[in-house]
Design a protein around this motif. Sequence first.
Motif, PDB file in Angstrom:
ATOM      1  N   GLY A  72     -15.287  16.784 -18.029  1.00  0.00           N
ATOM      2  CA  GLY A  72     -16.206  17.093 -17.115  1.00  0.00           C
ATOM      3  C   GLY A  72     -15.934  17.594 -15.823  1.00  0.00           C
ATOM      4  N   GLY A  73     -14.841  17.080 -15.284  1.00  0.00           N
ATOM      5  CA  GLY A  73     -14.051  17.485 -13.863  1.00  0.00           C
ATOM      6  C   GLY A  73     -13.878  18.886 -13.922  1.00  0.00           C
ATOM      7  N   TRP A 113      -9.708  29.347  -5.405  1.00  0.00           N
ATOM      8  CA  TRP A 113      -8.485  29.357  -6.236  1.00  0.00           C
ATOM      9  C   TRP A 113      -8.019  27.606  -6.250  1.00  0.00           C
ATOM     10  N   LEU A 114      -8.341  26.751  -5.164  1.00  0.00           N
ATOM     11  CA  LEU A 114      -7.797  25.564  -5.161  1.00  0.00           C
ATOM     12  C   LEU A 114      -8.773  24.765  -6.272  1.00  0.00           C
ATOM     13  N   PHE A 115     -10.080  25.274  -6.166  1.00  0.00           N
ATOM     14  CA  PHE A 115     -11.105  24.759  -7.440  1.00  0.00           C
ATOM     15  C   PHE A 115     -10.612  25.068  -8.753  1.00  0.00           C
ATOM     16  N   MET A 127     -17.813  25.070  -9.115  1.00  0.00           N
ATOM     17  CA  MET A 127     -17.700  25.201  -7.681  1.00  0.00           C
ATOM     18  C   MET A 127     -17.064  26.387  -7.279  1.00  0.00           C
ATOM     19  N   SER A 128     -15.906  26.539  -8.073  1.00  0.00           N
ATOM     20  CA  SER A 128     -15.161  27.863  -7.645  1.00  0.00           C
ATOM     21  C   SER A 128     -15.999  29.158  -7.801  1.00  0.00           C
ATOM     22  N   PHE A 129     -17.248  29.122  -8.473  1.00  0.00           N
ATOM     23  CA  PHE A 129     -17.931  30.389  -8.758  1.00  0.00           C
ATOM     24  C   PHE A 129     -18.605  30.588  -7.330  1.00  0.00           C
ATOM     25  N   VAL A 138      -8.673  33.121 -15.076  1.00  0.00           N
ATOM     26  CA  VAL A 138      -7.482  32.131 -14.878  1.00  0.00           C
ATOM     27  C   VAL A 138      -7.265  30.860 -15.336  1.00  0.00           C
ATOM     28  N   TRP A 139      -8.583  30.217 -15.315  1.00  0.00           N
ATOM     29  CA  TRP A 139      -8.809  29.016 -15.713  1.00  0.00           C
ATOM     30  C   TRP A 139      -8.223  28.707 -17.114  1.00  0.00           C
ATOM     31  N   ILE A 140      -8.823  29.827 -18.062  1.00  0.00           N
ATOM     32  CA  ILE A 140      -8.447  29.573 -19.420  1.00  0.00           C
ATOM     33  C   ILE A 140      -6.920  29.849 -19.659  1.00  0.00           C
ATOM     34  N   GLY A 141      -6.367  30.719 -18.857  1.00  0.00           N
ATOM     35  CA  GLY A 141      -5.053  31.024 -19.012  1.00  0.00           C
ATOM     36  C   GLY A 141      -4.194  29.822 -18.631  1.00  0.00           C
ATOM     37  N   VAL A 142      -4.396  29.408 -17.444  1.00  0.00           N
ATOM     38  CA  VAL A 142      -3.687  28.261 -17.116  1.00  0.00           C
ATOM     39  C   VAL A 142      -4.045  27.115 -17.909  1.00  0.00           C
ATOM     40  N   GLY A 143      -4.899  26.804 -18.255  1.00  0.00           N
ATOM     41  CA  GLY A 143      -5.423  25.566 -19.351  1.00  0.00           C
ATOM     42  C   GLY A 143      -4.784  25.855 -20.557  1.00  0.00           C
ATOM     43  N   THR A 144      -4.787  26.902 -21.227  1.00  0.00           N
ATOM     44  CA  THR A 144      -4.238  27.186 -22.518  1.00  0.00           C
ATOM     45  C   THR A 144      -2.719  26.822 -22.426  1.00  0.00           C
TER      46      THR A 144
END
Length: 73
Positions: A40-41, A3-5, A48-50, A61-67
């Motif tokens: 890139g990061g 989750w940190l990643f 790495m989270s995978f 979660v990444w898409i939701g938070v990023g959007t």
Amino acid sequence: MGWLFVFVAAVSELVGVVGLNKYNEQKTFINIILFGGGFGGAFAFLYMSFNYLQVSTAYAVWIGVGTAGAVLI
């Protein structure tokens, strides 16, 4: 740890969005670094989270938070 990643990947994506916006306004080397380094990061930390989370969960979660962050910015 996964989750940190995902969180760091989302923050990096926001840096990439800010860099893209700044690059659109003024084409400088610093803005290219923000844009490229941010996205890139984001992809590197998401990858790495995978190792810790399911791909579908981490990506959603990444898409939701990023959007949400991009809309707020």
